[in-house]
Scaffold this active site. Sequence first.
Site, PDB file in Angstrom:
ATOM      1  N   LYS A 231      44.807  43.404  56.883  1.00 54.23           N
ATOM      2  CA  LYS A 231      44.047  43.226  57.942  1.00 54.23           C
ATOM      3  C   LYS A 231      42.799  43.219  57.700  1.00 54.23           C
ATOM      4  CE  LYS A 231      47.629  44.683  61.626  1.00 54.23           C
ATOM      5  NZ  LYS A 231      47.502  45.555  62.656  1.00 54.23           N
ATOM      6  N   ARG A 265      54.464  50.075  57.394  1.00 54.42           N
ATOM      7  CA  ARG A 265      54.646  48.727  58.359  1.00 54.42           C
ATOM      8  C   ARG A 265      53.886  47.734  57.212  1.00 54.42           C
ATOM      9  NH1 ARG A 265      52.877  44.431  61.580  1.00 54.42           N
ATOM     10  NH2 ARG A 265      54.695  43.134  62.369  1.00 54.42           N
TER      11      ARG A 265
END
Length: 284
Positions: A231, A265
């Site tokens: 991210k 995740r």
Amino acid sequence: MPKDTFFQKKTTLNVRGKLIDLDSPKVMGIINLTPDSFFEGSRKSNVDDTLKQAGKMLNEGAAFLDLGAYSSRPGAEDISVQEEMDRLLPVVEAILRNFPEAILSIDTFRASVAETAINAGAHIINDISGGQLDENMFATVARLQVPYILMHMKGNPQTMNSLANYEDVFSEVYDYFVDRYQQLKQLGVKDIIIDPGFGFAKKSEHGYALMNRLQEFNRLQLPILAGVSRKRMIYGLLDTTAAEALNGTTVLNTIALTKGANILRVHDVKEAVEAVKIWEAMNN
């Protein structure tokens, strides 16, 4: 987390009668059935490519596969319920036909999509909106009695970047979980996993503030999912790109494990599984 932690956190998930022990952290592999997800390497445009990726992730040690057919990256295009289902259902059926032991999580905020996928054989609902974008979601989860991932987000994928404002991000996210958890509990939902929503209506500094205090979410006595893979909070800080953010992801995943994360995740299963193994060797 050390085994003698003060808080008796729930660490068992009931997945269609199969008990999953999250005391040993698990890895969830991301498979995006979208043309515009932020990390190009996660996009799979046809069933054959998806099956190859699913097989690879399962072989590398993924306990769950998370299938998303609606891109939730900031500013993503809105698509119809029908298009989301058309992308998703053939893949659910194909994976379960080829890998019947696979545990599938469905990344959707739409109750109708979630219910259709569960009825097709999927196992877990992963809702980025925590029930805020579909008023029927909580009742649907309660009726289906499947594990539910409750994520924090403000707004929707089209508006969330403009809503990344907090006086105290940890307190706001914590209070949100308390409120939503009580609603789910009253409806009889038994298996709830919380996800702070790194990158969703949050600037990088908010993400690091949440990671710094991640262990404090253990007071809720619920399993914690950390989704930081590739991210902006990583590649923005390091002045690189999502494609170059694997090392930073592994570092942050390892920090998350030390602070009580039960599920990672990720786009890169092998590296996350290795991080879990090393963390467990240090804590056994």
